[in-house]
Scaffold this motif. Structure first.
Motif, mmCIF file in Angstrom:
data_model
loop_
_atom_site.group_PDB
_atom_site.id
_atom_site.type_symbol
_atom_site.label_atom_id
_atom_site.label_comp_id
_atom_site.label_asym_id
_atom_site.label_seq_id
_atom_site.Cartn_x
_atom_site.Cartn_y
_atom_site.Cartn_z
ATOM 1 N N MET A 1 0.812 -1.216 0.000
ATOM 2 C CA MET A 1 0.000 0.000 0.000
ATOM 3 C C MET A 1 0.841 1.259 0.000
ATOM 4 O O MET A 1 0.481 2.271 -0.566
ATOM 5 C CB MET A 1 -0.936 0.012 1.218
ATOM 6 N N TYR A 2 1.988 1.232 0.674
ATOM 7 C CA TYR A 2 2.811 2.431 0.824
ATOM 8 C C TYR A 2 4.158 2.197 0.160
ATOM 9 O O TYR A 2 4.900 1.297 0.536
ATOM 10 C CB TYR A 2 2.989 2.766 2.305
ATOM 11 N N THR A 3 4.498 3.042 -0.818
ATOM 12 C CA THR A 3 5.707 2.856 -1.607
ATOM 13 C C THR A 3 6.904 3.600 -1.037
ATOM 14 O O THR A 3 7.997 3.062 -0.936
ATOM 15 C CB THR A 3 5.467 3.306 -3.055
ATOM 16 N N LYS A 4 6.710 4.871 -0.659
ATOM 17 C CA LYS A 4 7.833 5.670 -0.184
ATOM 18 C C LYS A 4 7.327 6.805 0.693
ATOM 19 O O LYS A 4 6.282 7.399 0.429
ATOM 20 C CB LYS A 4 8.626 6.227 -1.364
ATOM 21 N N LEU A 5 8.099 7.112 1.749
ATOM 22 C CA LEU A 5 7.763 8.212 2.656
ATOM 23 C C LEU A 5 8.955 9.157 2.739
ATOM 24 O O LEU A 5 10.086 8.724 2.950
ATOM 25 C CB LEU A 5 7.434 7.683 4.054
ATOM 26 N N VAL A 6 8.690 10.461 2.573
ATOM 27 C CA VAL A 6 9.739 11.478 2.599
ATOM 28 C C VAL A 6 9.379 12.520 3.648
ATOM 29 O O VAL A 6 8.240 13.005 3.691
ATOM 30 C CB VAL A 6 9.893 12.145 1.216
ATOM 31 N N LEU A 7 10.345 12.878 4.509
ATOM 32 C CA LEU A 7 10.132 13.863 5.555
ATOM 33 C C LEU A 7 10.797 15.183 5.199
ATOM 34 O O LEU A 7 11.876 15.204 4.601
ATOM 35 C CB LEU A 7 10.692 13.358 6.890
ATOM 36 N N SER A 8 10.166 16.284 5.601
ATOM 37 C CA SER A 8 10.752 17.599 5.364
ATOM 38 C C SER A 8 11.847 17.916 6.374
ATOM 39 O O SER A 8 12.725 18.748 6.113
ATOM 40 C CB SER A 8 9.671 18.676 5.414
ATOM 41 N N SER A 9 11.799 17.286 7.545
ATOM 42 C CA SER A 9 12.776 17.536 8.608
ATOM 43 C C SER A 9 12.660 16.416 9.643
ATOM 44 O O SER A 9 11.858 15.484 9.485
ATOM 45 C CB SER A 9 12.539 18.901 9.260
ATOM 46 N N ASP A 27 -0.065 4.839 -7.174
ATOM 47 C CA ASP A 27 1.103 5.637 -6.767
ATOM 48 C C ASP A 27 0.784 7.125 -6.719
ATOM 49 O O ASP A 27 1.397 7.957 -7.399
ATOM 50 C CB ASP A 27 2.283 5.371 -7.701
ATOM 51 N N GLN A 28 -0.186 7.461 -5.894
ATOM 52 C CA GLN A 28 -0.598 8.840 -5.711
ATOM 53 C C GLN A 28 0.132 9.466 -4.519
ATOM 54 O O GLN A 28 0.894 8.803 -3.819
ATOM 55 C CB GLN A 28 -2.108 8.901 -5.489
ATOM 56 N N LEU A 29 -0.126 10.770 -4.269
ATOM 57 C CA LEU A 29 0.525 11.502 -3.191
ATOM 58 C C LEU A 29 -0.477 11.933 -2.128
ATOM 59 O O LEU A 29 -1.585 12.379 -2.443
ATOM 60 C CB LEU A 29 1.219 12.760 -3.735
ATOM 61 N N SER A 30 -0.066 11.815 -0.866
ATOM 62 C CA SER A 30 -0.786 12.396 0.262
ATOM 63 C C SER A 30 0.247 12.905 1.258
ATOM 64 O O SER A 30 1.371 12.401 1.308
ATOM 65 C CB SER A 30 -1.706 11.367 0.937
ATOM 66 N N SER A 38 -5.028 13.850 10.158
ATOM 67 C CA SER A 38 -5.457 13.195 8.930
ATOM 68 C C SER A 38 -4.405 13.365 7.841
ATOM 69 O O SER A 38 -3.535 14.242 7.911
ATOM 70 C CB SER A 38 -6.792 13.770 8.441
ATOM 71 N N TRP A 39 -4.501 12.495 6.834
ATOM 72 C CA TRP A 39 -3.695 12.632 5.620
ATOM 73 C C TRP A 39 -4.479 13.461 4.601
ATOM 74 O O TRP A 39 -5.711 13.400 4.559
ATOM 75 C CB TRP A 39 -3.373 11.263 5.034
ATOM 76 N N ASN A 40 -3.756 14.205 3.791
ATOM 77 C CA ASN A 40 -4.368 15.088 2.804
ATOM 78 C C ASN A 40 -3.947 14.650 1.407
ATOM 79 O O ASN A 40 -2.760 14.626 1.080
ATOM 80 C CB ASN A 40 -3.925 16.538 3.042
ATOM 81 N N TRP A 41 -4.922 14.302 0.584
ATOM 82 C CA TRP A 41 -4.668 13.768 -0.749
ATOM 83 C C TRP A 41 -4.383 14.902 -1.718
ATOM 84 O O TRP A 41 -5.111 15.906 -1.757
ATOM 85 C CB TRP A 41 -5.871 12.956 -1.206
ATOM 86 N N LEU A 42 -3.320 14.752 -2.533
ATOM 87 C CA LEU A 42 -2.983 15.724 -3.572
ATOM 88 C C LEU A 42 -3.448 15.162 -4.914
ATOM 89 O O LEU A 42 -2.766 14.335 -5.528
ATOM 90 C CB LEU A 42 -1.476 15.988 -3.587
ATOM 91 N N ALA A 43 -4.592 15.604 -5.367
ATOM 92 C CA ALA A 43 -5.209 15.066 -6.584
ATOM 93 C C ALA A 43 -4.700 15.817 -7.816
ATOM 94 O O ALA A 43 -5.460 16.506 -8.509
ATOM 95 C CB ALA A 43 -6.721 15.153 -6.486
ATOM 96 N N VAL A 44 -3.399 15.683 -8.098
ATOM 97 C CA VAL A 44 -2.814 16.417 -9.221
ATOM 98 C C VAL A 44 -2.304 15.494 -10.322
ATOM 99 O O VAL A 44 -2.216 15.893 -11.478
ATOM 100 C CB VAL A 44 -1.669 17.332 -8.738
ATOM 101 N N ASP A 45 -1.935 14.266 -9.986
ATOM 102 C CA ASP A 45 -1.366 13.336 -10.956
ATOM 103 C C ASP A 45 -1.285 11.970 -10.293
ATOM 104 O O ASP A 45 -1.741 11.792 -9.146
ATOM 105 C CB ASP A 45 0.026 13.806 -11.405
ATOM 106 N N TYR A 46 -0.703 10.982 -10.973
ATOM 107 C CA TYR A 46 -0.541 9.650 -10.392
ATOM 108 C C TYR A 46 0.678 8.974 -11.002
ATOM 109 O O TYR A 46 1.382 9.562 -11.817
ATOM 110 C CB TYR A 46 -1.805 8.818 -10.598
ATOM 111 N N THR A 47 0.947 7.750 -10.577
ATOM 112 C CA THR A 47 2.148 6.968 -10.907
ATOM 113 C C THR A 47 3.418 7.734 -10.549
ATOM 114 O O THR A 47 4.356 7.830 -11.351
ATOM 115 C CB THR A 47 2.191 6.528 -12.389
ATOM 116 N N PHE A 48 3.471 8.276 -9.331
ATOM 117 C CA PHE A 48 4.692 8.920 -8.853
ATOM 118 C C PHE A 48 5.711 7.843 -8.482
ATOM 119 O O PHE A 48 5.370 6.820 -7.886
ATOM 120 C CB PHE A 48 4.399 9.790 -7.632
ATOM 121 N N VAL A 49 6.968 8.089 -8.840
ATOM 122 C CA VAL A 49 8.017 7.100 -8.600
ATOM 123 C C VAL A 49 9.057 7.575 -7.585
ATOM 124 O O VAL A 49 9.782 6.763 -7.020
ATOM 125 C CB VAL A 49 8.733 6.711 -9.912
#
Length: 229
Positions: A1-9, A27-30, A38-49
């Motif tokens: 379900m979860y491919t990658k997690l990136v932190l700002s700090s 492969d969407q972004l939230s 809560s998580w916030n969905w970014l409905a701008v594109d998909y298949t992020f790698v």
């Protein structure tokens, strides 16, 4: 379900830390903020790698080569598409990296997929990497012959480029990679994991250790340990 997690700090020391998640389906972004509920969905594109964070912005790239930039620190999302669709069908996986000397890099990874029907699995073997500088002004990719006194780390972790002067145990102009082939990792869990080091100059690949101890494990990732108690 979860491919990658990136932190700002570092969330343990920054109340403004933001987590960006690449997730299924498609492969969407939230994103989520420390203290939020809560998580916030970014409905701008998909298949992020891949996705990285730099100077207040998250940069996320799709499998078709589109680079999106997000500033999530304010009350509303600031979104920009900073690079058009560019697809290289000869590549297998790609990454986006912030270069220490400034600007963005696109890293392309070529692989060979070896199928073994008798064992009902497949083995992915990395053949090499190509490095490109992202020219935002000209909206094109510029091939680089190497990255000099730097080393790249790619895989399921956030992609990073480090100076070997600051980390002298690393080899310059090399890519340290782990297995992040989606089908192999999740459909062929008993397959050997593709982990190694690649010399960008001549695309020679060597193993990190042998024999490989992670053949039947979950996909390995690179991490930066903290030695401060």
């Amino acid at each position: 379900m979860y491919t990658k997690l990136v932190l700002s700090s570092d969330p343990s020391s920054d109340d403004d830390c933001i987590a960006m998640l690449i997730h299924q389906p498609y492969d969407q972004l939230s994103f989520a903020k420390v203290g939020g509920n809560s998580w916030n969905w970014l409905a701008v594109d998909y298949t992020f790698v891949d996705c990285i964070y730099h100077d207040g912005w998250f940069y996320a790239v799709t499998s078709m080569g589109v680079i999106h930039a997000f500033n999530l620190h304010g009350p509303s999302v600031v979104h920009k598409t900073i690079f058009p669709r560019i697809q290289d069908n000869n590549m297998h996986q790609e990454y986006i990296v912030q270069a220490p000397w400034g600007g963005l890099l696109r890293i392309y990874r070529t692989v060979d997929i070896l199928e073994k029907e008798q064992r009902h699995n497949q083995v992915v073997r990395t053949l090499g990497f190509r490095v490109y500088r992202v020219s935002l002004d000209e909206q094109k990719l510029v091939r680089m012959t190497g990255i000099g006194e730097h080393a790249l780390f790619v895989g399921h972790n956030a992609s990073v480029c480090l100076s070997v002067k600051d980390h002298p145990t690393l080899m310059p102009n090399h890519v340290y990679f782990t297995d992040d082939d989606f089908e192999t990792v999740f459909s062929f869990k008993s397959s050997r994991r593709d982990v190694g080091v690649c010399n960008i100059e001549n695309n020679t690949v060597t193993k990190v250790v042998y024999p490989e101890l992670w053949i039947y494990s979950l996909p390995p990732i690179w991490f930066t340990p903290s030695l401060i108690g």
